[in-house]
Design an enzyme around this catalytic site. Structure first.
Site, PDB file in Angstrom:
ATOM      1  CD  GLN A 220      -0.245 -74.100 -39.112  1.00 57.51           C
ATOM      2  OE1 GLN A 220      -0.325 -74.825 -38.140  1.00 57.51           O
ATOM      3  NE2 GLN A 220      -0.784 -72.807 -39.038  1.00 57.51           N
TER       4      GLN A 220
ATOM      5  CG  HIS B 255      -2.699 -75.156 -34.347  1.00 58.44           C
ATOM      6  ND1 HIS B 255      -3.360 -74.320 -33.371  1.00 58.44           N
ATOM      7  CD2 HIS B 255      -2.458 -73.908 -35.118  1.00 58.44           C
ATOM      8  CE1 HIS B 255      -3.582 -72.887 -33.565  1.00 58.44           C
ATOM      9  NE2 HIS B 255      -2.633 -72.532 -34.812  1.00 58.44           N
TER      10      HIS B 255
ATOM     11  CD  GLU C 192       0.753 -68.658 -22.553  1.00 58.35           C
ATOM     12  OE1 GLU C 192      -0.307 -68.216 -22.088  1.00 58.35           O
ATOM     13  OE2 GLU C 192       0.995 -69.934 -22.088  1.00 58.35           O
TER      14      GLU C 192
ATOM     15  CE1 TYR D 177       3.229 -74.356 -17.697  1.00 60.92           C
ATOM     16  CE2 TYR D 177       2.386 -76.452 -17.842  1.00 60.92           C
ATOM     17  CZ  TYR D 177       3.426 -75.774 -17.383  1.00 60.92           C
ATOM     18  OH  TYR D 177       4.534 -76.180 -16.579  1.00 60.92           O
TER      19      TYR D 177
ATOM     20  CE1 TYR E  49      -4.010 -65.455 -34.972  1.00 60.95           C
ATOM     21  CE2 TYR E  49      -5.261 -67.238 -35.004  1.00 60.95           C
ATOM     22  CZ  TYR E  49      -4.092 -66.685 -34.814  1.00 60.95           C
ATOM     23  OH  TYR E  49      -3.022 -67.523 -34.701  1.00 60.95           O
TER      24      TYR E  49
END
Length: 465
Positions: free
Chosen positions: A171, A235, A331, A341, A352
């Site tokens: 990523q 991420h 979210e 949060y 997963y």
């Protein structure tokens, strides 16, 4: 024994013969009568069964008619109400904290839309910004290229020189791009990227000046690194946006793996955070933890998973972000300074693998965390987003548009008083992973895809000369 005469013997034999015939006749008659009685009983039973079946059928038909009438009445009572835009079954058994927190009613754009593919054949156009009318700076994640795309003719420039070295595994790569509020004078371009440093990789922010001939970034420098470094390649977060004071908000991911993801809860790590810095990479003095000796000064909010969308609400000025959940539980949050949060302590998603996260705690507020304004179950895999701050398509004004990676669509979110009251899925038939979204000055909705395409969506008749 005495003698028996022939006449008497003959009489006896005849008597025996007659009695035998009588016995045989009585037996046959008895069997026939029994069979007939059995047949009559069977016929009677059959008739009773048929009558019972007819009665049952009539009752069933009456029940069906009543059911149909009930359904019609139900449909009439629900007249004017839309079903949820989400048609797939939930992945989890969690219940929302309030009714409007998930599966909003489906809405549909009334205006006729023109959908145009402006250009294709790019790599992964991860980030975009309109730096000049109908001209975009677009990052290429995997190749670490920055290019200029002209929305009017679809032309794409050669790669701009001077972009940073990146780690493009998984990523990683060249991520988001924006320009300084004073770009017309300073020509300063800001970008985020995954950078190799000692100990692994980090989400980094850098800036440079776009040359007058638009062929190079000059004097590029790294101004911020979201430490600690980690050897994983997932991420990174990486979205950036300027506030009205000319400072930057940066989003980061928690680097995915367990246990490193737990550092989203730690105030001495920049992982899983919204970060607030100056254009030079220094903490903004009004940040909520600036006086906390045990916290990093640049942290604005924490407890996030992987934030890939950020924008300000045009009316309220609130900062909204969208972040990936695990399996389900993506979210949509309003960010307030100092708020937690909840990730990875609470989530409306599951691992997963199908296992529960932290024993399946979903309620945020009960644990002292901020409830998301909205969440998706199953996932929408949300990426870049933009509020429609324009009146070119009047019914879209102040709506939020989010790129969906899986399933493949653009999400339109209708918001009233911070509550999600409607949702629409656009371009569902394109089969594209929509990575980033922006709205141009003239009101076109622009979307980039992992398939290397850039779409322009306008009201029919408005986009053509």
């Amino acid at each position: 024994m005495g003698k028996i005469s022939w006449s008497r013997l003959t009489f006896l034999l005849m008597l025996i013969f007659v009695l035998a015939l009588a016995a045989c006749g009585n037996g046959g008659s008895s069997e026939e009568e029994t069979t007939e009685e059995s047949t009559e009983e069977s016929d009677t039973a059959t008739e009773e069964t048929e009558e019972s079946t007819e009665e049952s059928t009539e009752e069933s038909e009456e029940t069906t008619e009543e059911s149909e009438e009930s359904t019609e009445e139900s449909d009439e009572s629900a007249d004017g109400e839309s079903e949820s835009a989400e048609t797939e079954p939930k992945v989890t058994d969690f219940e929302p904290a309030f009714p409007e927190q998930t599966r909003a009613p489906e809405v549909e754009t009334e205006a006729e839309l023109d959908v145009e593919i402006v250009t294709e054949g790019l790599g992964v156009p991860w980030g975009m910004v309109e730096f000049d009318t109908n001209r975009l700076l677009v990052t290429q994640r995997d190749s670490a290229e920055l290019r200029i795309v002209n929305l009017e003719d679809g032309s794409v420039s050669d790669p701009i020189e001077g972009t940073p070295e990146v780690n493009s595994e998984d990523q990683g790569g060249l991520l988001d791009v924006t320009v300084a509020p004073d770009f017309d004078e300073s020509r300063t371009v800001f970008m985020t990227f995954s950078q190799d440093i000692e100990g692994g990789t980090v989400t980094a922010v850098g800036k440079g000046m776009l040359s007058e001939d638009e062929t190079a970034l000059e004097d590029f420098e790294v101004i911020f690194q979201a430490t600690p470094a980690y050897e994983g390649t997932l991420h990174y977060g990486g979205r950036i946006i300027f506030d009205d004071d000319g400072n930057l908000f940066l989003t980061t991911g928690e680097r995915s793996d367990d246990p490193i993801r737990e550092r989203a809860q730690d105030l001495d790590a920049y992982l899983g955070k919204v970060i607030h810095i100056t254009p030079d990479g220094e903490p903004v003095e009004s940040n909520p933890f600036i006086e906390d000796e045990d916290a990093l000064d640049g942290i604005y909010s924490y407890g996030h998973r992987n934030i890939q969308g950020v924008d300000f609400h045009p009316e309220t000025g609130d900062l909204w972000i969208v972040e990936f959940g695990p399996q389900a539980g993506d979210e949509l949050n309003i960010i307030e300074p100092g708020n937690n949060y909840g990730w990875p302590i609470v989530s409306y998603g599951i691992e997963y693998s199908g296992e529960l996260i932290n024993d399946g705690i979903s309620e945020h507020e009960a644990q002292g965390f901020v409830e998301p304004r909205y969440y998706w179950d199953p996932t929408s895999a949300p990426s870049g987003m933009s509020f429609y701050d324009n009146d070119a398509i009047s019914e879209w004004e102040n709506n939020l548009f989010i790129g969906g990676l899986a399933p493949n669509y653009i999400v339109r979110v209708v918001i009233e008083d911070d509550t999600i009251v409607g949702e629409e899925r656009l371009l569902t038939e394109e089969g594209e992973r929509f990575r980033d979204i922006l709205v141009t000055e003239d009101g076109a909705l622009i979307a980039s895809t992992d398939g290397g395409k850039i779409y322009r969506i306008t009201e029919a008749g408005e986009g053509s000369e």
